[in-house]
Write a protein that holds these residues in place. Structure first.
Motif, mmCIF file in Angstrom:
data_model
loop_
_atom_site.group_PDB
_atom_site.id
_atom_site.type_symbol
_atom_site.label_atom_id
_atom_site.label_comp_id
_atom_site.label_asym_id
_atom_site.label_seq_id
_atom_site.Cartn_x
_atom_site.Cartn_y
_atom_site.Cartn_z
ATOM 1 N N ALA A 20 -4.633 1.430 -0.691
ATOM 2 C CA ALA A 20 -5.119 0.203 -0.071
ATOM 3 C C ALA A 20 -6.326 -0.346 -0.825
ATOM 4 O O ALA A 20 -6.429 -1.560 -1.068
ATOM 5 N N TRP A 43 0.842 -1.203 0.000
ATOM 6 C CA TRP A 43 0.000 0.000 0.000
ATOM 7 C C TRP A 43 0.868 1.239 0.000
ATOM 8 O O TRP A 43 0.607 2.197 -0.732
ATOM 9 N N CYS A 50 -5.439 2.377 7.844
ATOM 10 C CA CYS A 50 -4.930 3.596 7.217
ATOM 11 C C CYS A 50 -5.094 4.804 8.135
ATOM 12 O O CYS A 50 -4.241 5.694 8.160
ATOM 13 N N TRP A 105 -5.137 -1.830 -4.170
ATOM 14 C CA TRP A 105 -4.357 -3.060 -3.962
ATOM 15 C C TRP A 105 -5.263 -4.229 -3.575
ATOM 16 O O TRP A 105 -5.145 -5.326 -4.129
#
Length: 233
Positions: A190, A39, A210, A193
């Motif tokens: 994120a 990420w 996050c 991904w």
């Protein structure tokens, strides 16, 4: 089953799945934090693209002289400037977290709810994911382009008022700007991904992860921009 009962059952199923998926993912990442490194790498790529776009805009834009001053180059910057920067960057971070959360809703939550519905409601929940995801992507790209345009015009104005080139200013901003951008774009990275690996069940956990990672970085970057960065100009 009545319509209201169907909706209640669908929501309960989605909520139970969200809790289970989030707990499992957070525990796995706590044991293996290296799983989050992709990420960060992808966010670095996005941040680099934004910085490159900012530079291209800055060297092609006509200075207008009305985009304000550069806080990082102002020795008189105060704690109120830290608050201003924090408010701006945390707002952008929140928007990106909402994009990650919205991606979870349309890619994971809605299909789960569809399994507990029938008729038109089932069809809507089953087929709403794709157009909603395209809307999320479009809003994300719009955000990135708007930031590049705004920052690029500001950089052109600052360079025209001083004796430094746009590239020289960017280099001096990198110590705080690059970590800051990586942090605020982390939720988008994120989401991309995890979606690319068909792991949309982990998106809600990614919002929490996050937040824990990005918020301290954003705070530290704001402090560096106001208190330390002026020494580089």
């Amino acid at each position: 089953m009545a319509h209201s009962e169907e909706m209640a059952a669908a929501r309960l199923a989605a909520r139970a799945s969200a809790i289970t998926d989030t707990r499992y993912a957070l525990r796995a990442w706590f044991r293996r934090p290296s799983e989050l490194l992709p990420w960060v790498g992808l966010s670095f790529v996005v941040a680099s693209i934004l910085l490159l776009g900012t530079y291209i805009v800055s060297i092609t834009a006509i200075p207008s002289g009305d985009t304000g001053s550069l806080i990082a180059a102002d020795p008189s910057a105060r704690w109120s400037d830290v608050a201003f920067i924090l408010g701006r960057n945390l707002t952008v971070l929140l928007l990106h977290l909402m994009v990650c959360f919205a991606t979870y809703l349309v890619r994971r939550s809605l299909p789960i709810q569809a399994d507990n519905l029938s008729g038109a409601q089932r069809w809507i929940h089953r087929h709403a994911a794709t157009p909603a995801l395209f809307l999320v992507i479009a809003l994300t790209l719009y955000s990135i382009v708007q930031q590049a345009l705004g920052l690029g015009h500001a950089l052109a104005d600052i360079s025209a008022r001083g004796d430094m080139s746009q590239a020289a200013i960017l280099v001096r901003l990198l110590p705080h700007a690059l970590p800051e951008l990586i942090a605020v774009f982390l939720p988008l990275a994120a989401a991309v991904w995890l979606e690319s690996r068909d792991r949309n069940r982990d998106l809600l956990a990614a919002v929490a992860a996050c937040t824990l990672i990005a918020v301290p970085v954003v705070i530290a970057s704001a402090f560096v921009e106001v208190v330390i960065a002026s020494d580089f100009f």
